[in-house]
Design a protein around this motif. Structure first.
Motif, PDB file in Angstrom:
ATOM      1  N   UNK A   1       4.407   1.438  -0.558  1.00  0.00           N
ATOM      2  CA  UNK A   1       5.389  -0.510  -0.923  1.00  0.00           C
ATOM      3  C   UNK A   1       4.531  -1.366   0.150  1.00  0.00           C
ATOM      4  N   UNK A   2       4.072  -2.270  -0.724  1.00  0.00           N
ATOM      5  CA  UNK A   2       3.907  -3.386  -0.356  1.00  0.00           C
ATOM      6  C   UNK A   2       4.828  -4.934  -0.434  1.00  0.00           C
ATOM      7  N   UNK A   3       5.889  -5.672   0.512  1.00  0.00           N
ATOM      8  CA  UNK A   3       6.282  -6.270  -0.011  1.00  0.00           C
ATOM      9  C   UNK A   3       6.716  -7.726   0.816  1.00  0.00           C
ATOM     10  N   UNK A   4       6.879  -8.675   0.047  1.00  0.00           N
ATOM     11  CA  UNK A   4       6.158 -10.186   0.903  1.00  0.00           C
ATOM     12  C   UNK A   4       8.335 -11.409   0.266  1.00  0.00           C
ATOM     13  N   UNK A   5       8.289 -11.277   1.296  1.00  0.00           N
ATOM     14  CA  UNK A   5      10.104 -11.921   1.017  1.00  0.00           C
ATOM     15  C   UNK A   5       9.856 -12.804   1.835  1.00  0.00           C
ATOM     16  N   UNK A   6      10.442 -14.200   1.226  1.00  0.00           N
ATOM     17  CA  UNK A   6      10.551 -15.439   1.336  1.00  0.00           C
ATOM     18  C   UNK A   6      12.450 -15.726   0.890  1.00  0.00           C
ATOM     19  N   UNK A   7      11.665 -16.777   1.280  1.00  0.00           N
ATOM     20  CA  UNK A   7      14.068 -17.806   0.281  1.00  0.00           C
ATOM     21  C   UNK A   7      13.880 -17.860  -0.696  1.00  0.00           C
ATOM     22  N   UNK A   8      12.116 -17.872  -1.555  1.00  0.00           N
ATOM     23  CA  UNK A   8      12.339 -17.867  -3.282  1.00  0.00           C
ATOM     24  C   UNK A   8      12.581 -17.113  -4.071  1.00  0.00           C
ATOM     25  N   UNK A   9      11.401 -15.533  -3.035  1.00  0.00           N
ATOM     26  CA  UNK A   9      10.590 -15.525  -3.720  1.00  0.00           C
ATOM     27  C   UNK A   9      11.106 -13.809  -2.986  1.00  0.00           C
ATOM     28  N   UNK A  10      10.405 -12.498  -3.890  1.00  0.00           N
ATOM     29  CA  UNK A  10      10.135 -11.172  -3.161  1.00  0.00           C
ATOM     30  C   UNK A  10       9.154 -11.134  -4.533  1.00  0.00           C
ATOM     31  N   UNK A  11       8.099 -10.291  -3.545  1.00  0.00           N
ATOM     32  CA  UNK A  11       6.817 -10.105  -4.433  1.00  0.00           C
ATOM     33  C   UNK A  11       6.774  -8.270  -3.636  1.00  0.00           C
ATOM     34  N   UNK A  12       7.017  -7.450  -4.859  1.00  0.00           N
ATOM     35  CA  UNK A  12       6.813  -6.417  -4.924  1.00  0.00           C
ATOM     36  C   UNK A  12       5.882  -5.055  -4.825  1.00  0.00           C
ATOM     37  N   UNK A  13       4.850  -4.224  -4.335  1.00  0.00           N
ATOM     38  CA  UNK A  13       3.663  -3.976  -4.395  1.00  0.00           C
ATOM     39  C   UNK A  13       4.081  -2.174  -4.810  1.00  0.00           C
ATOM     40  N   UNK A  14       4.321  -1.059  -5.493  1.00  0.00           N
ATOM     41  CA  UNK A  14       5.349  -0.061  -5.093  1.00  0.00           C
ATOM     42  C   UNK A  14       3.605   0.661  -6.372  1.00  0.00           C
ATOM     43  N   UNK A  15       2.632   1.559  -5.539  1.00  0.00           N
ATOM     44  CA  UNK A  15       1.416   2.437  -5.926  1.00  0.00           C
ATOM     45  C   UNK A  15       1.876   3.460  -5.582  1.00  0.00           C
ATOM     46  N   UNK A  16       1.619   4.427  -6.278  1.00  0.00           N
ATOM     47  CA  UNK A  16       1.176   6.169  -5.824  1.00  0.00           C
ATOM     48  C   UNK A  16       0.012   6.807  -6.047  1.00  0.00           C
ATOM     49  N   UNK A  17      -0.560   7.763  -5.427  1.00  0.00           N
ATOM     50  CA  UNK A  17      -1.544   8.380  -4.776  1.00  0.00           C
ATOM     51  C   UNK A  17      -1.348   9.631  -5.470  1.00  0.00           C
ATOM     52  N   UNK A  18      -3.048  10.656  -5.343  1.00  0.00           N
ATOM     53  CA  UNK A  18      -3.359  11.876  -5.617  1.00  0.00           C
ATOM     54  C   UNK A  18      -3.559  12.003  -4.394  1.00  0.00           C
ATOM     55  N   UNK A  19      -3.594  13.912  -4.078  1.00  0.00           N
ATOM     56  CA  UNK A  19      -4.237  14.013  -2.598  1.00  0.00           C
ATOM     57  C   UNK A  19      -5.715  13.558  -2.476  1.00  0.00           C
ATOM     58  N   UNK A  20      -6.118  13.398  -3.443  1.00  0.00           N
ATOM     59  CA  UNK A  20      -7.805  12.969  -3.222  1.00  0.00           C
ATOM     60  C   UNK A  20      -7.382  11.292  -3.251  1.00  0.00           C
ATOM     61  N   UNK A  21      -6.291  10.758  -3.118  1.00  0.00           N
ATOM     62  CA  UNK A  21      -6.563   9.460  -2.399  1.00  0.00           C
ATOM     63  C   UNK A  21      -6.518   8.588  -3.619  1.00  0.00           C
ATOM     64  N   UNK A  22      -6.114   8.588  -4.982  1.00  0.00           N
ATOM     65  CA  UNK A  22      -6.100   8.029  -6.197  1.00  0.00           C
ATOM     66  C   UNK A  22      -5.535   7.589  -6.342  1.00  0.00           C
ATOM     67  N   UNK A  23      -5.203   5.786  -6.370  1.00  0.00           N
ATOM     68  CA  UNK A  23      -3.937   5.707  -7.644  1.00  0.00           C
ATOM     69  C   UNK A  23      -3.747   6.730  -8.950  1.00  0.00           C
TER      70      UNK A  23
END
Length: 209
Positions: free
Chosen positions: A169-191
């Motif tokens: 999870x990569x999240x940026x929080x400010x007073x006006x917005x929340x940006x959230x990028x959730x990603x899943x990877x396999x055992x080989x590191x591939x999204x």
């Protein structure tokens, strides 16, 4: 004379108690900008592949120590179409780092749209929750009003699918917005799960509490 002496002792004790109160303005400010209702409706209209999702962070357990939230994500078209429900605990890690720990709620259906009635969570206890091990998000201040956070590398295991070894999870929080990028990877590191293009952008709908 005795009553006066007792009164003076009480004043001294109260003064000492007050001077020992520890406040954390930065942590309180972070909690304040996290609180509220946010929506990805604008992004859904402008970018293909993104749904119109509502994100709500509602403070709960105000009688307990620390900062606790009920977090819910649901469809803008139907509030009972739930994407996710969690209990979130916000705390300080060190002088420059804040963290968000998420917990799985038992009997989740019982708490759908619980943000409408936060007292509903008074029947829950921390002992009844299941912590999402390794999924803490660690935040650092980037500007006076912007925080950037992420999970530790390869630490957050997934229950979505057997193909997913871990999520990030990569999240940026400010007073006006929340940006959230959730990603899943396999055992080989591939999204193998989550958006390729970039994060969901949730724009604040309600004012800071």
């Amino acid at each position: 004379m005795r009553k006066l002496l007792l009164f003076l002792i009480t004043l001294i004790l109260l003064y000492n108690c007050n001077t020992n109160v520890v406040t954390d303005p930065e942590l309180e400010g972070f909690v304040r900008i996290l609180t509220g209702k946010f929506s990805s409706k604008k992004q859904a209209k402008e970018e293909s592949g993104y749904a119109a999702v509502c994100l709500i962070n509602t403070p709960i357990w105000k009688h307990q120590s620390g900062y606790w939230f009920y977090q819910e994500l649901f469809s803008e078209e139907k509030s009972t179409a739930i994407y996710n429900q969690r209990i979130i605990n916000i705390k300080r890690v060190d002088s420059i780092t804040l963290s968000s720990t998420s917990y799985i709620i038992p009997n989740q259906k019982k708490y759908i749209n619980g943000w409408k009635n936060p007292s509903l969570f008074d029947q829950l206890t921390t002992d009844s929750l299941t912590v999402r091990e390794g999924c803490d998000v660690y935040f650092k201040k980037k500007t006076s009003t912007i925080y950037q956070g992420k999970t530790s590398k390869n630490s957050c295991s997934s229950s979505f699918s057997k193909k997913i070894l871990y999520t990030t999870s990569n999240i940026v929080i400010s007073s006006k917005k929340i940006s959230s990028w959730d990603r899943g990877y396999d055992k080989e590191g591939k999204q193998v799960w989550g958006k390729i293009q970039g994060p969901y952008n949730f724009i604040r709908v309600t004012e800071n509490q």
